[in-house]
Design a protein around this motif. Sequence first.
Motif, PDB file in Angstrom:
ATOM      1  N   TRP A 125       0.841  -1.207   0.000  1.00  0.00           N
ATOM      2  CA  TRP A 125       0.000   0.000   0.000  1.00  0.00           C
ATOM      3  C   TRP A 125       0.873   1.253   0.000  1.00  0.00           C
ATOM      4  O   TRP A 125       0.637   2.188  -0.773  1.00  0.00           O
ATOM      5  N   ILE A 173       0.985   4.199  -2.906  1.00  0.00           N
ATOM      6  CA  ILE A 173       0.697   5.610  -2.623  1.00  0.00           C
ATOM      7  C   ILE A 173       1.861   6.496  -3.063  1.00  0.00           C
ATOM      8  O   ILE A 173       1.660   7.584  -3.623  1.00  0.00           O
ATOM      9  N   GLN A 208     -11.177   1.794  -0.976  1.00  0.00           N
ATOM     10  CA  GLN A 208      -9.744   2.073  -0.827  1.00  0.00           C
ATOM     11  C   GLN A 208      -9.221   2.937  -1.974  1.00  0.00           C
ATOM     12  O   GLN A 208      -8.337   3.771  -1.779  1.00  0.00           O
ATOM     13  N   GLU A 250     -10.052   6.274  -0.762  1.00  0.00           N
ATOM     14  CA  GLU A 250      -9.180   6.665   0.359  1.00  0.00           C
ATOM     15  C   GLU A 250      -7.794   7.072  -0.128  1.00  0.00           C
ATOM     16  O   GLU A 250      -7.165   7.990   0.428  1.00  0.00           O
ATOM     17  N   ALA A 251      -7.314   6.408  -1.166  1.00  0.00           N
ATOM     18  CA  ALA A 251      -5.983   6.707  -1.712  1.00  0.00           C
ATOM     19  C   ALA A 251      -5.981   7.940  -2.613  1.00  0.00           C
ATOM     20  O   ALA A 251      -4.916   8.371  -3.067  1.00  0.00           O
TER      21      ALA A 251
END
Length: 205
Positions: A29, A33, A66, A69-70
């Motif tokens: 993750w 990012i 997700q 969220e990213a």
Amino acid sequence: KVFTDDPLRILRAFRFQSEFGYTIEKKTWKAMIQRLTKLQEVAKERIHAEVGKLLLGEYHKTALTQFEEAKVASFLPETMKTSSLSSISTTWNLSRLRSENTRWAAFLLRMYGNEAVAKTSAWRFSNDQKRNVQSILKTVLTYSEEIPWGQYMIYKMGEAALDAEAVHQWLHNKENTNRITDVTHALSQLPIRSKRDMAVDGRDI
């Protein structure tokens, strides 16, 4: 390094999460990012294909949550990106939306809100799919309350009328199977459902 060599793998990680229910480990993750800006270098056709598969996965809700969220949407190529998702607060659960077109319409609504129709041009739809998705979006965005279905409106939209009703209910957090049944019945009662039904061949002469 794998995300630097081919940044599309960032989206592929979300797609695999959607298809197989994988959990993205913390190390992976973090690497994703850190390399989100690289997505701007990826061809739009490849991005479109990955997102399309992501939308159809069994575990799409987790993957799309997700994805949001990213803030992936703010790192897409210029014409696709959006700095913030629309204010639409409906769920990322698209399970009630059975067709590919309805899921694309829902995705674009969450991404762009009232700009969703115009933004379809940034994605790599076929001409037919683009027309169908735009038809769904225009109908859904036109009516804040129930869509006032009539025979002519259903005839003009054809099967997309069912898709528009489904997306409208999703958008407004409603579930009214009676309206879906009514639109389905109205479609079945139309003597002519498309221009193909008016085609004449040698057997008709």
